[in-house]
Each structure stands twice: as C-alpha cells, then as structure tokens.
Motif scaffolding. Structure first.
Motif, PDB file in Angstrom:
ATOM      1  N   ALA A 143      41.011  35.410  34.718  1.00 38.89           N
ATOM      2  CA  ALA A 143      40.744  36.431  35.729  1.00 38.89           C
ATOM      3  C   ALA A 143      41.778  37.548  35.616  1.00 38.89           C
ATOM      4  O   ALA A 143      42.982  37.294  35.564  1.00 38.89           O
ATOM      5  N   ILE A 144      41.300  38.793  35.579  1.00 36.93           N
ATOM      6  CA  ILE A 144      42.201  39.940  35.462  1.00 36.93           C
ATOM      7  C   ILE A 144      43.173  39.989  36.636  1.00 36.93           C
ATOM      8  O   ILE A 144      44.323  40.416  36.495  1.00 36.93           O
ATOM      9  N   TYR A 145      42.715  39.498  37.799  1.00 33.38           N
ATOM     10  CA  TYR A 145      43.582  39.499  38.984  1.00 33.38           C
ATOM     11  C   TYR A 145      44.873  38.732  38.735  1.00 33.38           C
ATOM     12  O   TYR A 145      45.953  39.174  39.123  1.00 33.38           O
ATOM     13  N   THR A 146      44.773  37.588  38.063  1.00 28.47           N
ATOM     14  CA  THR A 146      45.974  36.770  37.831  1.00 28.47           C
ATOM     15  C   THR A 146      46.972  37.491  36.934  1.00 28.47           C
ATOM     16  O   THR A 146      48.185  37.329  37.094  1.00 28.47           O
ATOM     17  N   LYS A 147      46.485  38.290  36.004  1.00 29.90           N
ATOM     18  CA  LYS A 147      47.384  39.013  35.105  1.00 29.90           C
ATOM     19  C   LYS A 147      48.024  40.208  35.804  1.00 29.90           C
ATOM     20  O   LYS A 147      49.163  40.575  35.513  1.00 29.90           O
ATOM     21  N   ILE A 148      47.295  40.814  36.733  1.00 33.23           N
ATOM     22  CA  ILE A 148      47.882  41.915  37.499  1.00 33.23           C
ATOM     23  C   ILE A 148      48.955  41.376  38.442  1.00 33.23           C
ATOM     24  O   ILE A 148      49.996  42.003  38.652  1.00 33.23           O
ATOM     25  N   VAL A 149      48.715  40.197  38.996  1.00 31.54           N
ATOM     26  CA  VAL A 149      49.746  39.543  39.819  1.00 31.54           C
ATOM     27  C   VAL A 149      50.983  39.258  38.958  1.00 31.54           C
ATOM     28  O   VAL A 149      52.122  39.465  39.390  1.00 31.54           O
ATOM     29  N   ALA A 150      50.766  38.798  37.729  1.00 30.43           N
ATOM     30  CA  ALA A 150      51.880  38.533  36.814  1.00 30.43           C
ATOM     31  C   ALA A 150      52.640  39.821  36.490  1.00 30.43           C
ATOM     32  O   ALA A 150      53.868  39.811  36.351  1.00 30.43           O
ATOM     33  N   THR A 181      34.724  41.135  44.328  1.00 31.20           N
ATOM     34  CA  THR A 181      34.562  41.506  45.738  1.00 31.20           C
ATOM     35  C   THR A 181      35.606  40.844  46.630  1.00 31.20           C
ATOM     36  O   THR A 181      35.600  41.045  47.843  1.00 31.20           O
ATOM     37  N   THR A 182      36.509  40.085  46.024  1.00 34.28           N
ATOM     38  CA  THR A 182      37.525  39.370  46.805  1.00 34.28           C
ATOM     39  C   THR A 182      38.842  40.127  46.862  1.00 34.28           C
ATOM     40  O   THR A 182      39.435  40.304  47.942  1.00 34.28           O
ATOM     41  N   TYR A 183      39.317  40.620  45.712  1.00 38.71           N
ATOM     42  CA  TYR A 183      40.654  41.197  45.650  1.00 38.71           C
ATOM     43  C   TYR A 183      40.682  42.713  45.469  1.00 38.71           C
ATOM     44  O   TYR A 183      41.629  43.373  45.888  1.00 38.71           O
ATOM     45  N   ILE A 214      44.526  46.840  43.931  1.00 38.46           N
ATOM     46  CA  ILE A 214      44.471  45.394  43.777  1.00 38.46           C
ATOM     47  C   ILE A 214      45.890  44.837  43.655  1.00 38.46           C
ATOM     48  O   ILE A 214      46.737  45.423  42.976  1.00 38.46           O
ATOM     49  N   ALA A 215      46.168  43.782  44.346  1.00 42.81           N
ATOM     50  CA  ALA A 215      47.447  43.057  44.271  1.00 42.81           C
ATOM     51  C   ALA A 215      48.665  43.966  44.424  1.00 42.81           C
ATOM     52  O   ALA A 215      49.684  43.776  43.762  1.00 42.81           O
ATOM     53  N   GLY A 216      48.560  44.968  45.310  1.00 43.57           N
ATOM     54  CA  GLY A 216      49.687  45.868  45.542  1.00 43.57           C
ATOM     55  C   GLY A 216      49.796  46.998  44.536  1.00 43.57           C
ATOM     56  O   GLY A 216      50.764  47.779  44.577  1.00 43.57           O
ATOM     57  N   PHE A 217      48.831  47.142  43.637  1.00 41.33           N
ATOM     58  CA  PHE A 217      48.817  48.206  42.646  1.00 41.33           C
ATOM     59  C   PHE A 217      47.719  49.224  42.965  1.00 41.33           C
ATOM     60  O   PHE A 217      46.599  48.838  43.312  1.00 41.33           O
TER      61      PHE A 217
END
Length: 292
Positions: A143-150, A181-183, A214-217
């Motif tokens: 998931a791209i979200y996990t990499k953006i969090v990283a 649609t979640t993050y 997304i994720a603060g970005f």
C-alpha cells in the motif's frame, strides 16, 4: 524584421505568469535574493544549532552556526524559439502573445520542473526508500500509504519539522491514491478548501499540482519525475518546506531575422541552477516505485 522592437513589458509578464502557473517544483525552492554574476550565485547555508542548558552564575557556551558560503552554478539553459511573420502584429495582439508565451513557458517549465524534482539524489541515504537491494517498490502488493508513512518517519528522524511536508507523485501513483477512500483527502476540481499542515486555504486552483493530503503530507502530482527502466519505475519525491536552493536569470525576449526566410525569430533563454545544501539534505527524500 531585424529592426523590430520587442516590447518586453508585453512579453515578460505573460511568460512569467504562465511559467509559475504550471510548475510544481517551484513550490519547494528557496529563491531568496542572492548575488548572481558570471553564471553563478552566492548562497549562504547554515548548519543545525542545538540548545544548551544555562546554569545561573556560569558562562554559557556559544554554539557554532557553521554558516557556509556556497556557489550555485547556473548551468541549466533551456530556451524557446519560434518563427513568426510580423513581430509588431503579434505583440499588439494580446491573444497571440498569450498563446506564444504559454507554449514557450510550458516547455521551459517542464525543463525546470524535471531538474528540481531530480534533486532528490542529494538526500541522505536514510531518506531514499526502496525495496530490498535498491529495487523499485511494487505498489500492487504494498500500500502506497505505508510508504508515505515511512517517508514521514524518515523526515522526523532527520530532524525535519512536522509542518509543511509534501510529496510529489506520478500520475500513476495519483490514480492509486484516488482509489484510497480511507486515508487520502482529495482536493476537488471545484476548489474545495483543504486545510493542510501550515498551508491554510490551499486548493487545486491556487497551487500548481496540488491534489490533496495524506499522512500529514500535501500531495502534488507531476509528469516530470525522474523515471528509470524506460519509464517503468519512478522516483516519488518528498520533503519538508523549501529544501532546494534555486537561482535563475530570465533573458529578454529577442527578435532576429530568419536566415534564408522571410520572417523573424522570437527567442528567449532562461539560465538557472538548483542544489540541496547543508542540513537540507535531511529535508528531502525519494520513494522508488514501480510506475504502474
């Protein structure tokens, strides 16, 4: 033809307006006034300063600011040039000037954008996120979200502030985000206001390339990211604030008589340079992904 007078007050504002209206990378540059001469710019960069603990009645210790003078070479020289029949006729026609400068500015902007977004190579190693052995990350299984969090974790560990964080994604990655649609908080084309970290009132219509958060970005999309493997992979670029030093010289629009033709040539040269200096190397990074 060659005696035509170019009205700079007509061409230059139109060119600059079009250049900035589509450029994503310029959102992240520090273009503070610098001394530009002989194809280079003098830039001062300061190192990190740590806080000390004061004990009453004792002398405090001075911190070393480590202010460094750097020379930024303006070695990038994109230009645009077109042939026209009559300069005076064109520059007295607002629509003709708008059309020519728009296309010229778009071409120059793409060149500047690609160069600025390619400065991720100066990032510290910890900020360059890849799969094992430096391979591209397959977004179909991760998931791209996990990499953006990283990426956010990497910036925090490098000491970058929490506010003003951004990431530039490819059109393919943007398509994946639109299905999240979640993050992913999407900025609509109607200009729905998205209140982002340290950027209040940012909308699609006011910031080139901005598409959401997304994720603060703050998320931007660009077609000018560095690619590899014949475009199969791409380097998404992320960072905080304005870590890229940038300086440019915008040449005047000039006219010349076309050789062996009846008509004139309108031309313009832009000279620029960019670099990531000092502690800013910890405020920029990349995510190497399979671009699909």
């Amino acid at each position: 033809m060659s005696n035509s007078i170019v009205a700079q007050q007509v061409w230059m504002p139109a060119f600059i307006g079009n250049l900035h209206s589509v450029n994503v990378g310029l959102n992240f540059v520090d273009d503070s006034p610098v001394v530009v001469s002989a194809g280079s710019a003098k830039i001062l960069s300061a190192g990190s300063i740590t806080a000390g603990s004061y004990t009453p009645g004792t002398d405090f210790t001075l911190m070393d600011a480590t202010v460094t003078g750097n020379t930024l070479t303006l070695d990038q020289k994109p230009y645009w040039a077109v042939g026209i029949d009559n300069v005076e006729e064109v520059q007295t026609n607002p629509q003709a000037v708008a059309n020519l400068t728009r296309e010229g500015a778009y071409g120059i902007s793409a060149s500047i954008d690609a160069y600025l977004l390619g400065r991720y190579t100066s990032a510290i190693t910890a900020n360059k996120l890849t799969a094992s052995a430096g391979a591209a990350i397959d977004m179909s299984s991760v998931a791209i979200y996990t990499k953006i969090v990283a990426a956010g974790t990497a910036l925090t560990k490098a000491g970058a502030p929490m506010s003003g964080r951004w990431i530039v994604v490819s059109p393919e990655t943007h398509a994946r985000l639109l299905q999240d649609t979640t993050y992913f908080v999407r900025a609509s084309a109607l200009g729905d206001m998205v209140v982002t970290s340290a950027r209040f009132g940012t909308t699609v219509s006011t910031t080139p390339g901005f598409v959401g958060q997304i994720a603060g970005f703050d998320v931007f999309v660009s077609n000018n990211l560095t690619t590899a493997s014949a475009g199969a992979n791409a380097y998404l670029v992320y960072g905080q604030g304005k870590p890229i030093h940038f300086a440019s010289q915008l040449g005047e629009v000039k006219v010349a008589e076309a050789s062996k033709q009846f008509g004139s040539i309108i031309k313009q040269l832009v000279v620029f340079g960019a670099a990531v200096l000092g502690p800013n190397t910890g405020r920029i990074g990349s995510i190497y992904v399979v671009n699909a």
